[in-house]
Design a protein around this motif. Structure first.
Motif, short mmCIF file in Angstrom:
data_model
loop_
_atom_site.label_atom_id
_atom_site.label_comp_id
_atom_site.label_asym_id
_atom_site.label_seq_id
_atom_site.Cartn_x
_atom_site.Cartn_y
_atom_site.Cartn_z
N LEU A 1 2.65 6.07 12.13
CA LEU A 1 3.14 5.52 13.42
C LEU A 1 4.60 6.07 13.93
O LEU A 1 4.92 5.96 15.10
CB LEU A 1 2.85 4.39 13.89
CG LEU A 1 1.30 3.95 13.63
CD1 LEU A 1 1.08 2.33 13.91
CD2 LEU A 1 0.67 4.49 14.85
N GLY A 2 5.33 6.00 12.92
CA GLY A 2 6.69 6.54 13.09
C GLY A 2 7.71 5.64 13.61
O GLY A 2 8.67 5.57 13.78
N TYR A 3 7.08 4.11 13.12
CA TYR A 3 8.32 3.19 13.23
C TYR A 3 7.84 1.82 12.34
O TYR A 3 6.82 2.10 11.59
CB TYR A 3 8.00 2.45 14.84
CG TYR A 3 6.60 2.03 15.36
CD1 TYR A 3 6.04 0.88 15.01
CD2 TYR A 3 5.95 2.71 16.05
CE1 TYR A 3 4.73 0.56 14.97
CE2 TYR A 3 4.79 2.30 16.57
CZ TYR A 3 4.01 1.24 16.11
OH TYR A 3 2.86 0.86 16.50
N ARG A 4 8.72 1.13 11.99
CA ARG A 4 8.51 0.17 10.75
C ARG A 4 7.28 -0.87 10.90
O ARG A 4 7.20 -1.55 12.11
CB ARG A 4 9.86 -0.66 10.48
CG ARG A 4 9.86 -1.50 9.38
CD ARG A 4 11.31 -1.94 9.14
NE ARG A 4 11.35 -2.93 7.93
CZ ARG A 4 11.29 -4.37 8.13
NH1 ARG A 4 11.35 -4.60 9.32
NH2 ARG A 4 11.23 -5.03 7.13
N VAL A 5 6.57 -0.80 9.96
CA VAL A 5 5.20 -1.83 9.87
C VAL A 5 5.48 -2.51 8.78
O VAL A 5 5.55 -2.09 7.72
CB VAL A 5 4.16 -1.04 10.14
CG1 VAL A 5 2.86 -2.09 10.01
CG2 VAL A 5 3.96 -0.40 11.52
N THR A 6 5.45 -3.75 8.70
CA THR A 6 5.37 -4.63 7.42
C THR A 6 4.11 -5.36 7.25
O THR A 6 3.29 -5.31 8.21
CB THR A 6 6.59 -5.72 7.52
OG1 THR A 6 6.35 -6.53 8.61
CG2 THR A 6 7.83 -4.87 7.92
N ASP A 7 4.08 -6.01 6.32
CA ASP A 7 2.78 -7.03 6.07
C ASP A 7 2.63 -8.15 7.07
O ASP A 7 1.54 -8.34 7.62
CB ASP A 7 2.74 -7.43 4.58
CG ASP A 7 4.10 -8.29 4.16
OD1 ASP A 7 4.99 -7.95 4.88
OD2 ASP A 7 3.91 -8.86 3.04
N GLN A 8 3.99 -8.41 7.42
CA GLN A 8 3.65 -9.45 8.42
C GLN A 8 3.28 -8.86 9.83
O GLN A 8 2.44 -9.59 10.59
CB GLN A 8 5.11 -10.06 8.80
CG GLN A 8 5.52 -11.08 7.59
CD GLN A 8 7.20 -11.10 8.01
OE1 GLN A 8 8.09 -10.52 7.86
NE2 GLN A 8 7.30 -12.61 7.92
N HIS A 9 3.57 -7.78 10.21
CA HIS A 9 3.42 -7.06 11.37
C HIS A 9 1.65 -6.81 11.44
O HIS A 9 1.05 -6.90 12.26
CB HIS A 9 3.99 -5.69 11.65
CG HIS A 9 5.50 -6.03 11.90
ND1 HIS A 9 6.52 -5.31 11.34
CD2 HIS A 9 6.32 -6.47 13.09
CE1 HIS A 9 7.49 -5.47 11.55
NE2 HIS A 9 7.42 -6.50 12.83
N ALA B 1 3.10 0.50 4.82
CA ALA B 1 3.89 1.63 4.37
C ALA B 1 3.03 2.92 4.95
O ALA B 1 4.03 3.79 5.42
CB ALA B 1 4.15 1.75 2.92
N ALA B 2 1.64 2.86 4.93
CA ALA B 2 1.19 4.05 5.42
C ALA B 2 1.14 4.17 6.80
O ALA B 2 1.40 4.96 7.24
CB ALA B 2 -0.36 3.85 4.70
N TRP B 3 1.10 2.86 7.36
CA TRP B 3 1.24 2.97 8.76
C TRP B 3 2.43 3.18 9.52
O TRP B 3 2.36 3.66 10.52
CB TRP B 3 0.33 1.60 9.36
CG TRP B 3 -0.99 1.67 9.36
CD1 TRP B 3 -2.00 0.70 8.77
CD2 TRP B 3 -1.94 2.43 10.12
NE1 TRP B 3 -3.19 1.01 9.10
CE2 TRP B 3 -3.29 1.96 9.86
CE3 TRP B 3 -1.85 3.29 11.25
CZ2 TRP B 3 -4.25 2.57 10.43
CZ3 TRP B 3 -2.87 4.04 11.67
CH2 TRP B 3 -4.11 3.72 11.34
N SER B 4 3.30 2.78 8.89
CA SER B 4 4.84 3.05 9.15
C SER B 4 4.94 4.53 9.18
O SER B 4 5.57 5.18 10.31
CB SER B 4 5.76 2.47 8.20
OG SER B 4 5.98 1.13 8.15
N GLU B 5 4.37 5.52 8.19
CA GLU B 5 4.68 6.80 8.23
C GLU B 5 3.81 7.51 9.18
O GLU B 5 4.19 8.40 10.03
CB GLU B 5 4.26 7.24 6.85
CG GLU B 5 4.22 8.98 6.74
CD GLU B 5 4.04 9.25 5.20
OE1 GLU B 5 3.84 10.32 4.93
OE2 GLU B 5 3.73 8.31 4.16
#
Length: 258
Positions: free
Chosen positions: A118-126, A112-116
Motif C-alpha cells: 500500500l505504500g504507507y505504514r501498517v502495524t498489527d494494531q492497524h 509488513a506485507a501490506w505496508s509494502e
C-alpha cells in the motif's frame, strides 16, 4: 504480581476498570450517568473523506461546533479518520487472511506485507482496526491517533473558541487475537487515541457511550459526551497527549486517577 497499594493483582484492576467503563458508558449513552460522560449528543452528517485530511478535520469541527461547550469530550469514529487520511486498501485486507482469525504472532508479518503493497505504514494494531469501506475497499486504521485527536481539538478551538477533549475510537478491542489494542482490556469499544484531558478509564467510558449512541448504520461520525460539572473543568483539556502513536497503558501513569 500484586501492586504495592493493595493485595489484589493488577489483572483484577484491569478487568474491574474495563467492566465499569463499559457499564458506565452504556448508562452515559442513556443520559443516566455522571463523571466524564453524564449524557451524549450524536452529531449526524456526511463527511467527504475523499477530499483529504484537512477537509475531514474542518467538516468534523463544523458538525460538532453547534453542540459543544468547554470541557466536552468529542468521540470520533476511527473509520472516519482513517478514511480521511487516505488509509484505504482493497477488501482483500479483510480476507487474505482476515486479521481477526490469525494468531497474534503472525500479525506483524502480515502488516509488513501490506505496508509494502500500500505504500504507507501498517502495524498489527492497524490490521486489527481494518474495516469494510464501501463494497470493495477497507480502511486500515488511523496512523497516529493521539496526534490526530489533538488536531481535531485544535480545529474546534480555532473555529468555535471552545476547548474540548477528542477521542478517536473503534469497536475492535483486540480480544479476537488476545492482543489488547492499547495494552489493557477494553470492552465494547476501544479509545485508540485521545487528547490529554482524559485518563484511560475516562476515555474508555466515552468510547463505549459513543458506540451505543452511534450504532452501526446511522451515519454519525462524531458524538459529543457532556461531563458532569465536577469533571468539566479538567487540566490539559484539548492538549496533545505527550507521546505519539496509539494510547498505551504502559505509558500512562495509571488507568484511572491512581
Amino acid at each position: 504480581m500484586a501492586s504495592e497499594s493493595n493485595e489484589r493483582p493488577d489483572w483484577f484492576w484491569e478487568l474491574a476498570v474495563a467492566m465499569n467503563a463499559a457499564f458506565k458508558g452504556l448508562l452515559g449513552s442513556m443520559g443516566e450517568s455522571g463523571h466524564i460522560c453524564a449524557s451524549v449528543e450524536p452529531t449526524p452528517g456526511e463527511v467527504d473523506i475523499e477530499s483529504g485530511w484537512e477537509a475531514t478535520v474542518d467538516r468534523l469541527s463544523e458538525l460538532v461546533g453547534p453542540h459543544v461547550v468547554n470541557g466536552d469530550v468529542v468521540v470520533v469514529a476511527d473509520k472516519v479518520t482513517s478514511a480521511g487520511l487516505g488509509r484505504v486498501g482493497p477488501r482483500k485486507v479483510l480476507a487474505d487472511p482476515d486479521p481477526k482469525t490469525v494468531p497474534a504472532h503472525r500479525l506483524p508479518e502480515i502488516a509488513a506485507a501490506w505496508s509494502e503493497t500500500l505504500g504507507y505504514r501498517v502495524t498489527d494494531q492497524h490490521l486489527l482496526l481494518a474495516d469494510e469501506f464501501g463494497t470493495d475497499r477497507a480502511t486500515l486504521g488511523t496512523d497516529e491517533p493521539n496526534l490526530r485527536a489533538a488536531e481535531i481539538a485544535a480545529a474546534v478551538q480555532r473555529d468555535h473558541g471552545v476547548v474540548v477533549d477528542v477521542i478517536i475510537s473503534d469497536t475492535d478491542t483486540g480480544l479476537d487475537t488476545r492482543t489488547p489494542i492499547i495494552g489493557t482490556l477494553t470492552i465494547g469499544a476501544t479509545p485508540i487515541g485521545a487528547t490529554a484531558g482524559v485518563n484511560l478509564y475516562e476515555a474508555m467510558r466515552c468510547a463505549v457511550a459513543a458506540e451505543f449512541a452511534r450504532g452501526h448504520g446511522r451515519r454519525i461520525p462524531a458524538v459529543v459526551c457532556r461531563p458532569a460539572k465536577r469533571r468539566a473543568d479538567r487540566p490539559r483539556v484539548g492538549a496533545e497527549r505527550g507521546y505519539p502513536g496509539f494510547l498505551d497503558a504502559s505509558r500512562e501513569g495509571a488507568l484511572t486517577h491512581a
